[in-house]
Design a protein around this motif. Structure first.
Motif, mmCIF file in Angstrom:
data_model
loop_
_atom_site.group_PDB
_atom_site.id
_atom_site.type_symbol
_atom_site.label_atom_id
_atom_site.label_comp_id
_atom_site.label_asym_id
_atom_site.label_seq_id
_atom_site.Cartn_x
_atom_site.Cartn_y
_atom_site.Cartn_z
ATOM 1 N N GLY A 132 49.910 30.741 13.190
ATOM 2 C CA GLY A 132 48.870 31.713 12.869
ATOM 3 C C GLY A 132 49.162 32.451 11.565
ATOM 4 O O GLY A 132 48.274 32.653 10.740
ATOM 5 N N MET A 133 50.423 32.847 11.382
ATOM 6 C CA MET A 133 50.807 33.562 10.153
ATOM 7 C C MET A 133 50.672 32.666 8.921
ATOM 8 O O MET A 133 50.326 33.136 7.833
ATOM 9 C CB MET A 133 52.262 34.037 10.231
ATOM 10 N N MET A 134 50.994 31.395 9.086
ATOM 11 C CA MET A 134 50.851 30.455 7.963
ATOM 12 C C MET A 134 49.363 30.217 7.690
ATOM 13 O O MET A 134 48.932 30.191 6.530
ATOM 14 C CB MET A 134 51.529 29.114 8.272
ATOM 15 N N ALA A 135 48.573 30.057 8.750
ATOM 16 C CA ALA A 135 47.135 29.836 8.593
ATOM 17 C C ALA A 135 46.497 31.024 7.868
ATOM 18 O O ALA A 135 45.648 30.864 6.982
ATOM 19 C CB ALA A 135 46.486 29.604 9.957
ATOM 20 N N LEU A 136 46.939 32.211 8.253
ATOM 21 C CA LEU A 136 46.441 33.431 7.621
ATOM 22 C C LEU A 136 46.724 33.414 6.111
ATOM 23 O O LEU A 136 45.854 33.714 5.288
ATOM 24 C CB LEU A 136 47.133 34.598 8.309
ATOM 25 N N GLN A 137 47.931 33.033 5.745
ATOM 26 C CA GLN A 137 48.291 33.041 4.322
ATOM 27 C C GLN A 137 47.566 31.941 3.542
ATOM 28 O O GLN A 137 47.172 32.147 2.392
ATOM 29 C CB GLN A 137 49.803 32.893 4.154
ATOM 30 N N ILE A 138 47.392 30.785 4.166
ATOM 31 C CA ILE A 138 46.654 29.708 3.481
ATOM 32 C C ILE A 138 45.193 30.138 3.304
ATOM 33 O O ILE A 138 44.580 29.924 2.250
ATOM 34 C CB ILE A 138 46.744 28.383 4.278
ATOM 35 N N ALA A 139 44.615 30.774 4.335
ATOM 36 C CA ALA A 139 43.226 31.250 4.231
ATOM 37 C C ALA A 139 43.103 32.262 3.090
ATOM 38 O O ALA A 139 42.149 32.216 2.292
ATOM 39 C CB ALA A 139 42.792 31.874 5.560
ATOM 40 N N LYS A 140 44.070 33.153 2.984
ATOM 41 C CA LYS A 140 44.019 34.169 1.929
ATOM 42 C C LYS A 140 44.133 33.519 0.546
ATOM 43 O O LYS A 140 43.370 33.844 -0.368
ATOM 44 C CB LYS A 140 45.152 35.175 2.144
ATOM 45 N N LEU A 141 45.087 32.577 0.415
ATOM 46 C CA LEU A 141 45.241 31.863 -0.855
ATOM 47 C C LEU A 141 43.960 31.148 -1.249
ATOM 48 O O LEU A 141 43.673 30.964 -2.420
ATOM 49 C CB LEU A 141 46.338 30.796 -0.723
ATOM 50 N N HIS A 142 43.208 30.738 -0.245
ATOM 51 C CA HIS A 142 41.980 29.984 -0.479
ATOM 52 C C HIS A 142 40.778 30.904 -0.697
ATOM 53 O O HIS A 142 39.648 30.455 -0.799
ATOM 54 C CB HIS A 142 41.733 29.052 0.713
ATOM 55 N N GLY A 143 41.013 32.209 -0.724
ATOM 56 C CA GLY A 143 39.932 33.144 -1.038
ATOM 57 C C GLY A 143 39.098 33.589 0.136
ATOM 58 O O GLY A 143 38.020 34.164 -0.047
ATOM 59 N N ALA A 144 39.571 33.344 1.359
ATOM 60 C CA ALA A 144 38.808 33.801 2.531
ATOM 61 C C ALA A 144 38.774 35.330 2.558
ATOM 62 O O ALA A 144 39.723 36.004 2.182
ATOM 63 C CB ALA A 144 39.464 33.276 3.814
ATOM 64 N N HIS A 145 37.651 35.873 3.028
ATOM 65 C CA HIS A 145 37.531 37.327 3.178
ATOM 66 C C HIS A 145 36.235 37.646 3.933
ATOM 67 O O HIS A 145 35.197 37.147 3.535
ATOM 68 C CB HIS A 145 37.498 38.020 1.815
ATOM 69 N N PRO A 146 36.286 38.461 4.962
ATOM 70 C CA PRO A 146 37.472 39.056 5.586
ATOM 71 C C PRO A 146 38.274 38.038 6.396
ATOM 72 O O PRO A 146 37.767 36.963 6.728
ATOM 73 C CB PRO A 146 36.866 40.122 6.503
ATOM 74 N N ILE A 147 39.516 38.413 6.719
ATOM 75 C CA ILE A 147 40.376 37.599 7.587
ATOM 76 C C ILE A 147 40.785 38.466 8.780
ATOM 77 O O ILE A 147 41.370 39.531 8.607
ATOM 78 C CB ILE A 147 41.648 37.126 6.851
#
Ligand SMILES: [Zn+2]
Ligand SMILES: [Zn+2]
Length: 345
Positions: free
Chosen positions: A178-193
């Motif tokens: 989950g923590m890795m998925a969160l960081q990959i989503a953020k790197l990919h410009g997801a918002h909100p997370i």
């Protein structure tokens, strides 16, 4: 050499045993292990809760890195002393349509380290060179040992789900994946997370906020639907990522995903669903499974680590010697550590 061995199908049947050092074939490389990540699946195997096949006895551990100790006569391209990380697909058939098309993570004959092939919670492992990756100098062994779970998240969110910048993403489960998925989503410009956890996750939800979650919520205390409806246009998440494997989480996924959205399932669990799948149809939702990873993903993730784009410091709760494996496992089980790493001296 000492090894952490699961020896029977019962809760707690894991112990340190003395086993012979492996011999390599001319087509293999011998790795001297330096660091091994403890996976949630290792903890499940300790408790005998796994929903996959294991051979017995088996040396646990599949998230590892080390240095090349010996190179088989027919192997080119690796030198003794090089720092490497190793993928998990210890054996594949090499001949099926998935192997031939580069999707060897789906080979029906795939046998993974630490389950069907002896793993890396020991000093030496014999590996095939096709799954080795050179480590950038700047990446420590403790961090390189976590390449594998980052690759799981990268494969799921980037390669399978094709996340888009600006997507609203919900991450269910704040363990390591989950923590890795969160960081990959953020790197990919997801918002909100939004990161969702349970009562045992209070500390981990704090870490999730440090790592970029815009919102966190304990699903045992609050209903996440109200939060998701308060975000954006109120229709729900573009992508819900299930990193739990619990059937109840899939029901929540169906409630939180927006029409035309995607549910990406990484977590495993043997329980039956016990719910109607009608929301999938009514909302025209795509349900995407994701499993493991392949060579190109590893190379990309190692570049992310070398360039400092993944933050592992708050995730690694402790580094333990092999003989303290029980402490390493227990601190993950009780939620103290998102991730424990075993360092082989
Ligand atoms: Zn794992
Ligand atoms: Zn195959």
């Amino acid at each position: 050499m000492q090894a952490v061995v699961k020896y029977a199908r019962q809760d707690g049947a894991v112990q340190v045993r003395d086993i012979p050092e492996p011999h390599i074939t001319p087509d293999q490389v011998l790795i001297e292990v330096k660091a091994v990540g403890v996976c949630g699946s290792d903890v499940h195997m300790w408790r005998d809760h796994q929903s996959w096949q294991v051979k017995l006895p088996v040396v646990l551990g599949h998230e590892f890195c080390g240095v090349v100790a010996q190179v088989g006569a027919r192997v080119n391209g690796f030198q003794v002393g090089e720092r490497v990380a190793c993928e998990t697909a210890a054996e594949i058939c090499g001949e099926c349509v998935y192997c031939r098309s580069g999707n060897y993570n789906l080979c029906p004959s795939r046998r993974g380290f630490g389950a069907l092939i002896d793993g890396a919670m020991t000093r030496y492992v014999a590996v095939r060179p096709q799954i080795l990756h050179r480590l950038p100098d700047i990446v420590s062994f403790e961090h390189a040992a976590l390449t594998e779970p980052i690759c799981v998240a990268y494969n799921a969110l980037v390669e399978k789900t094709r996340l888009k910048p600006g997507d609203c993403v919900v991450i269910q489960g704040v363990g390591a994946i989950g923590m890795m998925a969160l960081q990959i989503a953020k790197l990919h410009g997801a918002h909100p997370i939004v990161a969702l956890g349970t009562d045992v996750d209070a500390r981990r939800l704090d870490i999730a906020r440090q790592l970029g979650a815009t919102h966190t919520l304990n699903v045992q205390r609050e209903d996440p639907r109200a939060l998701i409806q308060s975000l954006g246009d109120g229709f729900g998440a573009d992508v819900v990522v299930d990193c739990t494997g619990v059937s109840a989480a899939f029901k929540t996924s169906m409630a939180l995903v927006r029409p035309n959205g995607t549910i990406t399932k990484i977590g495993w669990g043997p329980q039956p669903l016990d719910a109607s799948l009608d929301p999938i149809v009514a909302k025209a939702v795509t349900v995407q499974g994701a499993f493991s990873h392949t060579y190109a993903t590893w190379e990309r993730v190692l570049r992310l680590l070398a360039s400092g784009q993944i933050n592992l410091a708050p995730i690694i709760g402790g580094v333990y010697p092999l003989t303290e494996w029980r402490e390493a496992f227990a601190r993950m089980e009780d939620g103290t550590n998102v991730k424990s790493v075993i360092s082989i001296q």
